[in-house]
Design an enzyme around this catalytic site. Sequence first.
Site, PDB file in Angstrom:
ATOM      1  N   LYS A 221      82.546  53.556  63.941  1.00  0.00           N
ATOM      2  CA  LYS A 221      81.806  52.808  62.924  1.00  0.00           C
ATOM      3  C   LYS A 221      81.180  53.823  61.980  1.00  0.00           C
ATOM      4  CE  LYS A 221      77.686  51.278  62.049  1.00  0.00           C
ATOM      5  NZ  LYS A 221      77.697  51.433  60.582  1.00  0.00           N
TER       6      LYS A 221
ATOM      7  N   THR B 163      66.595  59.757  63.914  1.00  0.00           N
ATOM      8  CA  THR B 163      65.921  59.749  65.211  1.00  0.00           C
ATOM      9  C   THR B 163      65.526  58.338  65.637  1.00  0.00           C
ATOM     10  OG1 THR B 163      65.215  62.010  64.927  1.00  0.00           O
ATOM     11  CG2 THR B 163      63.906  60.686  66.436  1.00  0.00           C
TER      12      THR B 163
ATOM     13  N   CYS C 264      71.647  67.439  58.156  1.00  0.00           N
ATOM     14  CA  CYS C 264      70.714  67.510  59.290  1.00  0.00           C
ATOM     15  C   CYS C 264      70.257  68.925  59.530  1.00  0.00           C
ATOM     16  CB  CYS C 264      71.398  66.962  60.534  1.00  0.00           C
ATOM     17  SG  CYS C 264      72.917  67.830  60.936  1.00  0.00           S
TER      18      CYS C 264
HETATM   19  P1  NAP Z   1      71.111  56.199  60.442  1.00  0.00           P
HETATM   20  O1  NAP Z   1      70.461  55.282  59.487  1.00  0.00           O
HETATM   21  O2  NAP Z   1      70.429  56.466  61.735  1.00  0.00           O
HETATM   22  O3  NAP Z   1      72.576  55.639  60.671  1.00  0.00           O
HETATM   23  C1  NAP Z   1      73.548  56.323  61.411  1.00  0.00           C
HETATM   24  C2  NAP Z   1      74.602  55.337  61.867  1.00  0.00           C
HETATM   25  O4  NAP Z   1      74.028  54.441  62.809  1.00  0.00           O
HETATM   26  C3  NAP Z   1      75.136  54.462  60.730  1.00  0.00           C
HETATM   27  O5  NAP Z   1      76.495  54.211  60.938  1.00  0.00           O
HETATM   28  C4  NAP Z   1      74.298  53.222  60.898  1.00  0.00           C
HETATM   29  O6  NAP Z   1      74.878  52.104  60.298  1.00  0.00           O
HETATM   30  C5  NAP Z   1      74.253  53.094  62.400  1.00  0.00           C
HETATM   31  N1  NAP Z   1      73.184  52.253  62.910  1.00  0.00           N
HETATM   32  C6  NAP Z   1      71.998  51.951  62.362  1.00  0.00           C
HETATM   33  N2  NAP Z   1      71.285  51.124  63.178  1.00  0.00           N
HETATM   34  C7  NAP Z   1      72.047  50.918  64.272  1.00  0.00           C
HETATM   35  C8  NAP Z   1      71.882  50.160  65.482  1.00  0.00           C
HETATM   36  N3  NAP Z   1      70.780  49.471  65.728  1.00  0.00           N
HETATM   37  N4  NAP Z   1      72.879  50.160  66.389  1.00  0.00           N
HETATM   38  C9  NAP Z   1      74.001  50.868  66.182  1.00  0.00           C
HETATM   39  N5  NAP Z   1      74.233  51.593  65.051  1.00  0.00           N
HETATM   40  C10 NAP Z   1      73.263  51.628  64.121  1.00  0.00           C
HETATM   41  O7  NAP Z   1      71.358  57.636  59.800  1.00  0.00           O
HETATM   42  P2  NAP Z   1      71.922  57.941  58.334  1.00  0.00           P
HETATM   43  O8  NAP Z   1      70.829  57.620  57.378  1.00  0.00           O
HETATM   44  O9  NAP Z   1      73.270  57.354  58.177  1.00  0.00           O
HETATM   45  O10 NAP Z   1      72.129  59.532  58.416  1.00  0.00           O
HETATM   46  C11 NAP Z   1      71.133  60.436  58.184  1.00  0.00           C
HETATM   47  C12 NAP Z   1      70.515  60.917  59.482  1.00  0.00           C
HETATM   48  O11 NAP Z   1      71.504  61.471  60.327  1.00  0.00           O
HETATM   49  C13 NAP Z   1      69.497  62.024  59.263  1.00  0.00           C
HETATM   50  O12 NAP Z   1      68.379  61.801  60.069  1.00  0.00           O
HETATM   51  C14 NAP Z   1      70.237  63.260  59.726  1.00  0.00           C
HETATM   52  O13 NAP Z   1      69.422  64.333  60.152  1.00  0.00           O
HETATM   53  C15 NAP Z   1      71.054  62.716  60.845  1.00  0.00           C
HETATM   54  N6  NAP Z   1      72.182  63.609  61.107  1.00  0.00           N
HETATM   55  C16 NAP Z   1      72.163  64.357  62.252  1.00  0.00           C
HETATM   56  C17 NAP Z   1      73.195  65.251  62.506  1.00  0.00           C
HETATM   57  C18 NAP Z   1      73.209  66.097  63.764  1.00  0.00           C
HETATM   58  O14 NAP Z   1      74.250  66.678  64.065  1.00  0.00           O
HETATM   59  N7  NAP Z   1      72.109  66.194  64.488  1.00  0.00           N
HETATM   60  C19 NAP Z   1      74.248  65.382  61.585  1.00  0.00           C
HETATM   61  C20 NAP Z   1      74.214  64.603  60.418  1.00  0.00           C
HETATM   62  C21 NAP Z   1      73.184  63.709  60.186  1.00  0.00           C
HETATM   63  P3  NAP Z   1      74.508  51.705  58.769  1.00  0.00           P
HETATM   64  O15 NAP Z   1      74.063  52.923  58.078  1.00  0.00           O
HETATM   65  O16 NAP Z   1      75.767  51.173  58.269  1.00  0.00           O
HETATM   66  O17 NAP Z   1      73.420  50.700  58.896  1.00  0.00           O
END
Ligand code: NAP
Length: 495
Positions: A178, A233, A287
Amino acid sequence: MTPKIVTSFIGGEWVEPNESSHKIKIIHPADEQHISTLYEADTNEVSNAAETAKKTFDSGVWSNASVDDRKSVLLAIKDLIIENKEEIAEQEVMNTGAPIAQAYGRQIPRSAMNFEFFAEFISQASSPVFDQNPDYITYVRREPIGVAGLIAPWNAPMALATMKIAGAIAFGNSCILKPSELTPLGFVPFMNLLKKAGLPDGVINMVNGRGSVTGTAITQNENIDVIAFTGGTETGRVIGAESGKTLKKIVTELGGKSANIIFSDADFERALDAAMVAIFSNNGQQCLAGSRILVEKPIAKEFKKRMVERARNLIIGDPFDSKTEIGPLISKEQIEKVMSFAQTAEESDDTNILCGGKRCESFQKGYYFEPTIVETKSNQNTVCQEEIFGPFATILEFDGIDEAIELANDSEFGLVSYIWSTDIRKIMRAQAEIRAGVVWVNTPLMRELRAPFGGYKNSGIGRDGGEWSRNLFTEEKTVSIPLKDFPITKLGEND
Ligand code: NAP
């Protein structure tokens, strides 16, 4: 060409668009135009995808394929990604606004490399044999777990998702990806090349939609055995709790607020170049960004002056222009979030905006934000503690190594950390005492796929990369075989 609609990809086919589905507009962040429409997968569609993945797994067509066969398919996927690099990069940039030079030069090649890496890894991997007991041989088998649910973020869609996909399928699993609802486009040409690579249908499936709907349906599905999640997070907490109900194995790769420590004995010019790369590449939306720059007092004034000059000189523009260094942020919500931190910096007594801090006025359309550097007096300020996820760096001065380490560790996150110094004693002390999953010494952004990657504290649980991806995507089975007959207690022979 950008596909007009994006549906789910299940069992090797694109699902027919269902007009009653919830629809999501895909927006090009550079001009805010509606470029495509996503048809959301509801719980039923996710169940279909999970059942298909499970049936494919159980059929053995992939899970029992020889390592050599799997390896050649993974290498074929790699070759096809490279062959289709232009198209995939174009869709990725359409979606994310990342500069084409970075998408084409780094992220899509990295996606291809993920498949190559795991192809090579599986052909070399071995498992332990325990022969210390002369009466037995005991060995460990590695078996695929089953169906992997892969939930990916929007900031580097292809590079991050393919790391999960390649890891999952290399070891024989089937999977359901997804992507973020914001960034499905690069996956359209990608899914279309899988048949040609010789991958059996149903091994890689994709469902699209909001996290709260499609994502939740994945974490709740009983046919899914393991979740690999990268994202924020807070979402990680929800996914962890939800996956726990069906006892899924899980890895979470979460947010960061990484310290970039620059000692006064560092190679100044290299540290400056790297500080720019660490915070401003991928439009600051990464990230592992070096978003919290800590500079030792004797060089702080000069460092700030030079970094501000460089930030003001960045080429901001159309992400499709190969000269562009900074493109637009991903979405209206994201630019509003970044602006709210600029507002915090504006209103705080202990911060001073050295450059940027506002939308780029030269663009009528698009989510363009000026590269921003804020000097701060306290690491406790919100702009030093929260992940901003944009071209937004803070700079804090420190006095000596004790303070540098204390400041670096004064964070709820612990993803990566950067150390710049020419003094090996300082480097060795800092690399040991910093609480982060990765420490980069005198280098920015070095991802070694053989080594574990992941975070301490609220930056996640678990690791990926080589052996650590194998741990995630396989079950370990211990098999013991006696080498000679031995007496077995005869229970029940009591006459
Ligand atoms: P996000 O809002 O947490 O979303 C990540 C994924 O999870 C998306 O596909 C999102 O879907 C999905 N999601 C959201 N709520 C969910 C739920 N309740 N159940 C299952 N899936 C759910 O993160 P983002 O804004 O896309 O990405 C930015 C974040 O990712 C930043 O905090 C960044 O630091 C982190 N990140 C971490 C790494 C690492 O390796 N540590 C690498 C890259 C990014 P939708 O967006 O379609 O709602």
